[in-house]
Design a protein around this motif. Structure first.
Motif, mmCIF file in Angstrom:
data_model
loop_
_atom_site.group_PDB
_atom_site.id
_atom_site.type_symbol
_atom_site.label_atom_id
_atom_site.label_comp_id
_atom_site.label_asym_id
_atom_site.label_seq_id
_atom_site.Cartn_x
_atom_site.Cartn_y
_atom_site.Cartn_z
ATOM 1 N N LEU A 134 16.045 58.964 9.254
ATOM 2 C CA LEU A 134 17.072 58.545 8.300
ATOM 3 C C LEU A 134 18.056 57.553 8.913
ATOM 4 N N ALA A 135 18.002 57.400 10.248
ATOM 5 C CA ALA A 135 18.900 56.449 10.908
ATOM 6 C C ALA A 135 18.114 55.748 12.006
ATOM 7 N N TRP A 136 18.392 54.469 12.197
ATOM 8 C CA TRP A 136 17.736 53.731 13.261
ATOM 9 C C TRP A 136 18.691 52.662 13.796
ATOM 10 N N LEU A 137 18.279 52.081 14.946
ATOM 11 C CA LEU A 137 19.137 51.094 15.593
ATOM 12 C C LEU A 137 19.081 49.787 14.829
ATOM 13 N N ASP A 138 20.253 49.254 14.571
ATOM 14 C CA ASP A 138 20.343 47.969 13.896
ATOM 15 C C ASP A 138 21.385 47.182 14.666
ATOM 16 N N ASP A 139 20.901 46.142 15.358
ATOM 17 C CA ASP A 139 21.795 45.341 16.186
ATOM 18 C C ASP A 139 22.581 46.228 17.170
ATOM 19 N N GLY A 140 21.898 47.220 17.716
ATOM 20 C CA GLY A 140 22.514 48.069 18.731
ATOM 21 C C GLY A 140 23.271 49.275 18.200
ATOM 22 N N ALA A 141 23.584 49.259 16.910
ATOM 23 C CA ALA A 141 24.311 50.406 16.334
ATOM 24 C C ALA A 141 23.321 51.310 15.609
ATOM 25 N N LEU A 142 23.579 52.620 15.699
ATOM 26 C CA LEU A 142 22.717 53.554 14.976
ATOM 27 C C LEU A 142 23.249 53.664 13.544
ATOM 28 N N CYS A 143 22.395 53.298 12.602
ATOM 29 C CA CYS A 143 22.859 53.249 11.211
ATOM 30 C C CYS A 143 21.937 54.037 10.296
ATOM 31 N N ALA A 144 22.532 54.621 9.277
ATOM 32 C CA ALA A 144 21.742 55.194 8.181
ATOM 33 C C ALA A 144 21.835 54.201 7.028
ATOM 34 N N PHE A 145 20.780 54.145 6.249
ATOM 35 C CA PHE A 145 20.786 53.251 5.088
ATOM 36 C C PHE A 145 20.444 54.060 3.836
ATOM 37 N N PRO A 146 21.403 54.855 3.359
ATOM 38 C CA PRO A 146 21.075 55.675 2.179
ATOM 39 C C PRO A 146 20.696 54.774 1.007
ATOM 40 N N PRO A 147 19.671 55.127 0.265
ATOM 41 C CA PRO A 147 19.229 54.277 -0.835
ATOM 42 C C PRO A 147 20.296 54.160 -1.910
ATOM 43 N N GLY A 148 20.305 53.011 -2.535
ATOM 44 C CA GLY A 148 21.233 52.823 -3.652
ATOM 45 C C GLY A 148 22.537 52.155 -3.265
ATOM 46 N N PHE A 149 22.696 51.809 -1.991
ATOM 47 C CA PHE A 149 23.917 51.128 -1.585
ATOM 48 C C PHE A 149 23.569 49.745 -1.041
ATOM 49 N N GLY B 167 41.610 59.585 -1.671
ATOM 50 C CA GLY B 167 41.854 58.452 -2.568
ATOM 51 C C GLY B 167 40.602 57.667 -2.944
ATOM 52 N N SER B 168 40.683 57.020 -4.100
ATOM 53 C CA SER B 168 39.543 56.257 -4.618
ATOM 54 C C SER B 168 38.993 55.189 -3.667
ATOM 55 N N PRO B 169 39.838 54.534 -2.851
ATOM 56 C CA PRO B 169 39.265 53.505 -1.973
ATOM 57 C C PRO B 169 38.158 54.044 -1.053
ATOM 58 N N GLN B 170 38.115 55.343 -0.854
ATOM 59 C CA GLN B 170 37.067 55.872 0.030
ATOM 60 C C GLN B 170 35.838 56.359 -0.740
ATOM 61 N N SER B 171 35.735 55.972 -2.001
ATOM 62 C CA SER B 171 34.608 56.414 -2.833
ATOM 63 C C SER B 171 33.263 56.061 -2.215
ATOM 64 N N GLN B 172 33.133 54.791 -1.831
ATOM 65 C CA GLN B 172 31.826 54.373 -1.312
ATOM 66 C C GLN B 172 31.498 55.074 0.002
ATOM 67 N N HIS B 173 32.499 55.170 0.866
ATOM 68 C CA HIS B 173 32.288 55.862 2.141
ATOM 69 C C HIS B 173 31.763 57.277 1.895
ATOM 70 N N LEU B 174 32.453 58.017 1.028
ATOM 71 C CA LEU B 174 32.048 59.400 0.798
ATOM 72 C C LEU B 174 30.697 59.482 0.091
ATOM 73 N N ALA B 175 30.467 58.582 -0.841
ATOM 74 C CA ALA B 175 29.169 58.593 -1.538
ATOM 75 C C ALA B 175 28.038 58.374 -0.539
ATOM 76 N N GLY C 44 24.944 45.567 -0.237
ATOM 77 C CA GLY C 44 26.059 44.664 -0.019
ATOM 78 C C GLY C 44 26.063 43.567 -1.068
ATOM 79 N N ARG C 45 26.899 42.571 -0.837
ATOM 80 C CA ARG C 45 27.088 41.542 -1.845
ATOM 81 C C ARG C 45 25.808 40.761 -2.137
ATOM 82 N N GLU C 46 25.009 40.549 -1.077
ATOM 83 C CA GLU C 46 23.780 39.780 -1.307
ATOM 84 C C GLU C 46 22.566 40.686 -1.552
ATOM 85 N N GLY C 47 22.847 41.928 -1.881
ATOM 86 C CA GLY C 47 21.738 42.837 -2.169
ATOM 87 C C GLY C 47 21.135 43.454 -0.922
#
Ligand code: ARG
Length: 581
Positions: free
Chosen positions: A282-297, A343-351, A299-302
Motif C-alpha cells: 500500500l506504500a512505496w518509495l517515491d523520490d525517496g519518500a515512502l508514500c501511500a497512494f489511496p485511490p480516489g485522490f 476543522g474542515s481544512p484537514q478534510s483531505q488529510h483525514l480522508a 492532484g490538479r493534473e490528475g
C-alpha cells in the motif's frame, strides 16, 4: 418509553407487515412532528416511499396501513391526507400519562443506545508552545458536547487529546529555551505567552544561521532520544499543558491530563506502521519518500496524490502519526467508532488517512468519521483576529465574555447580590461563547458577534438560562420545593400545553440525533424550541393561579419537566444553568 414515536413505530411496523408481508418488517414509518395543528401531532410519510417500492398508489398504501393500524389507547384520530400522509393525533390522557411517567424518572425519557459502542473522540488537540486558536476552541467545545451526549447514551467514550508535541519546530523551540534559561522560559509559557515564545524562536531561526544550525542538530538529538534534549522538550510540553488545562478549566470542559495522548505517544509505532503498509503493497518509495497512494485522490493534473508516510530524510510526520493513531484506536482501544473533531481544512488529510487505514484492514470493524467544522469569522467577514491582526488569546476572550455578561446581568438581575451576580456572569459569559459556537450547523462558518450571543431573546445561551431560572422562580413563589411528582397523569387541555408536552417528549430524539449526526446544533434547536413553547404556555396558562388545584399541580409538572430538560440539555452542551438570575 416516553417518546410516543417509539410506540407508534412498533405499531406501524405491525400494520405494514400485516398489510404488505413480513419482508417489509422494519420499514421506517418516517414520523415527523406536524407543522400545523390541523395535521395532528405527528405525520407519517412512509406511504409515499413504500408505494414506490410496491408500485401502487400512495393513498391506497396509506389506507391499507391505517386499516391495520392499532393505536387504541394512543391516538384519538388517524387520518389520511393529501397524497398519502398519515396524520396522527394523540389522546390527551395518553400524553398526560407519558409525561407523568417521564417526570418520575431521572433520564427524562432518554433511552440508552441499543448497542453500546466504544467511541474514541479526538478533540481539542492544540500544539505545544503555540497559542490555542479559535479552531482549537471550536474543536474543544464541539468535542466536549459530543462526549457528554455519547456518555449519556451509555457509550464507552475515550477522549483523546491528540496534542501536537512533536516535529521539526521543536529544534528551534528548544534552542530558544536554552538561550532564555529554563526559569525565564517557563515563566513566559506559564503566563500563556505561547505565541510570543514561538515567534521569538522563529525570528532567531530566520535571522541567525548559527541558531538555525543548532536547531537542526537539536531535532536530530530529540529524535535519537538524547536525554538532556528530552528533558528540555518535556519542560515545553509541561508548561504548555499547564496553560491548556487552565483554559479547559475556565471553559468547563471535561478534558484532563489523563486524556492526553500526544503525537509523540505514537513514535514507537511508526516504523511498524510503515513496514505494514509497505508489506501490504500500500506504500512505496517515491523520490525517496515512502508514500501511500489511496485511490480516489488526485492532484490538479490528475496525478495520484501521495500521503507521505516517511519523509526523504527518514523522519515521520503528521500523516504517519495519524495512521498509527487509527490503528491503535481500532486495535488496542477497541473502538468501533472513531470521531475526529477537526476543522474542515484537514478534510483531505483525514480522508486520505482513513482510506489508507481502510486498505490496510485497520477499519474492518470500526468506522472513522471526520466531524468537520467551519471557521470563526470577525464582524468584517474575515478570519476572526484581534484588531492588530493577531491570534485571539482564549484567556482574554473569556475575560471579555464574562465582563460583557456582567453588564447584562447587572441590568437584568439587579436583585442578585454581588457574589451571586459574579457567578451568574461567569455562567452567562462562558455559556454564550460556547452556545454561539454550538448552535450553528458546525460545517458552516459563523460570525463572532458579542451582542448577538449575549442577547436575551433568540437562540442564545442567556435566553435558555433565563427561561430555566424563570421556571425555578415559579417554584420559589409556589411555596413548594418542587412539583408533586407521583407518576400521576398530567392534564393536557390547552393547545399550548399540548405543544409543550410534545416538545418535552422529544428530548430523547434530540439527544439521539445529536449523537448520530455528531451535530450539537440539533440539541440547541430543540432547546430553543422547548423554551419558546414554554414561553407561549406560560403566557396562556396560569400556573400558580390555575383554576383548580389539580390543574395547578399538573402545570407545575410541566414547568418542572421544562426546567429539567433545559438544565440537562444545557449540561450536555457543557453550559451551566444558574438557579437564580
Ligand atoms: N494539532 C492539530 C492542529 O492543530 C490538530 C490535530 C487533530 N487530530 C488529529 N488526529 N490529526 O491542527
Amino acid at each position: 418509553m416516553s417518546d410516543p414515536r417509539h410506540t407508534l413505530r412498533a405499531r406501524f411496523d405491525h400494520a405494514i407487515v400485516t398489510a404488505f408481508g413480513s419482508h417489509h418488517a422494519g420499514t421506517d414509518p418516517l414520523l415527523r412532528r406536524s407543522q400545523q395543528a390541523r395535521f395532528g401531532d405527528y405525520q407519517a410519510n412512509v406511504a409515499m416511499s413504500l408505494s414506490k417500492r410496491l408500485g401502487s398508489n400512495p393513498r391506497d398504501v396509506a389506507a391499507a396501513i391505517v386499516a391495520n393500524l392499532d393505536v387504541a389507547g394512543v391516538c384519538e384520530a388517524v387520518d389520511v391526507a393529501g397524497p398519502g400522509f398519515v396524520n396522527l393525533t394523540l389522546r390527551a390522557d395518553y400524553l398526560g400519562a407519558e409525561l407523568g411517567a417521564t417526570a418520575a424518572e431521572e433520564r427524562l425519557g432518554v433511552l440508552p443506545a441499543e448497542t453500546a459502542e466504544t467511541v474514541v473522540v479526538d478533540y481539542s488537540a492544540p500544539n505545544v508552545a503555540k497559542e490555542m486558536h479559535v479552531g482549537h476552541l471550536r474543536s474543544t467545545i464541539i468535542g466536549d458536547a459530543l462526549v457528554r451526549v455519547l456518555e449519556l447514551l451509555g457509550h464507552n467514550v475515550i477522549r483523546q487529546n491528540h496534542l501536537g508535541d512533536w516535529g521539526t519546530p521543536f529544534g528551534m523551540l528548544i534552542e530558544h529555551l536554552v538561550d532564555l534559561g529554563e526559569e525565564e522560559a517557563a515563566h513566559e509559557l506559564s503566563v500563556g505567552d505561547l505565541d510570543g515564545f514561538y515567534r521569538q524562536a522563529q525570528a532567531k531561526f530566520n535571522a541567525d544561521p548559527a541558531f538555525a544550525e543548532r536547531a537542526r542538530l537539536r531535532v536530530v538529538a530529540l529524535q535519537s532520544g538524547d536525554r538532556q534534549t528530552l528533558g528540555l522538550w518535556g519542560l515545553l510540553v509541561r508548561e504548555s499543558n499547564r496553560y491548556f488545562a487552565a483554559v479547559y478549566e475556565r471553559l468547563g470542559v471535561t478534558l484532563t491530563d489523563r486524556d492526553l495522548c500526544p503525537e509523540s505517544f505514537y513514535n514507537p509505532m511508526l516504523t511498524d506502521v510503515a513496514l505494514e503498509l509497505e508489506s501490504k503493497g500500500l506504500a512505496w518509495l517515491d523520490d525517496g519518500a515512502l508514500c501511500a497512494f489511496p485511490p480516489g485522490f488526485a492532484g490538479r493534473e490528475g496525478e495520484p496524490l501521495p500521503l507521505i508516510v516517511r519523509k526523504r530524510d527518514g523522519g515521520y510526520g503528521y500523516a504517519a502519526t495519524d495512521l498509527a493513531a487509527v490503528r491503535y484506536r481500532a486495535r488496542e482501544l477497541g473502538a468501533t467508532r472513531l470521531v475526529y473533531v477537526v476543522g474542515s481544512p484537514q478534510s483531505q488529510h483525514l480522508a486520505m488517512v482513513f482510506a489508507t487505514a481502510g486498505q490496510a484492514g485497520w477499519l474492518e470493524s470500526s468506522r472513522a468519521e471526520h466531524v468537520a467544522f467551519g471557521s470563526v469569522l470577525g464582524p468584517d467577514g474575515k478570519m476572526f483576529k484581534t484588531r492588530s491582526g493577531e491570534t485571539v488569546k482564549l484567556g482574554a476572550l473569556l475575560d471579555e465574555a464574562v465582563e460583557r455578561a456582567a453588564s447584562v446581568v447587572a441590568e437584568k438581575s439587579p436583585h442578585l447580590d454581588g457574589a451571586e451576580r459574579a457567578e451568574v456572569a461567569r455562567a452567562v459569559g462562558v455559556g454564550a461563547v460556547k452556545y454561539a459556537d454550538l448552535a450553528n450547523d458546525r460545517v458552516k462558518d459563523y460570525v463572532f458577534d458579542w451582542d448577538r450571543m449575549l442577547a436575551m431573546d433568540g437562540n442564545t445561551a442567556p435566553y435558555l438560562q433565563y427561561a430555566r431560572a424563570r421556571v425555578r422562580s415559579i417554584f420559589r413563589r409556589s411555596g413548594e420545593a418542587g412539583p408533586v411528582v407521583d407518576g400521576s397523569a398530567v392534564a393536557i387541555v390547552d393547545p399550548a400545553e399540548r405543544a409543550l408536552a410534545l416538545d418535552l417528549l422529544s428530548f430523547d430524539e434530540a439527544v439521539r440525533s445529536t449523537a448520530e449526526l455528531s451535530a450539537p446544533h440539533r440539541l440547541c434547536t430543540y432547546l430553543f424550541g422547548l423554551a419558546s413553547s414554554f414561553t407561549t404556555f406560560y403566557e396562556r396558562c396560569p400556573v400558580l393561579r390555575a383554576d383548580t388545584d389539580e390543574q395547578r399541580r399538573s402545570r407545575l409538572v410541566l414547568c418542572d419537566l421544562t426546567a429539567r430538560a433545559l438544565q440537562s440539555g444545557l449540561g450536555l452542551l457543557g453550559i451551566q444553568a444558574p438557579d437564580r438570575m
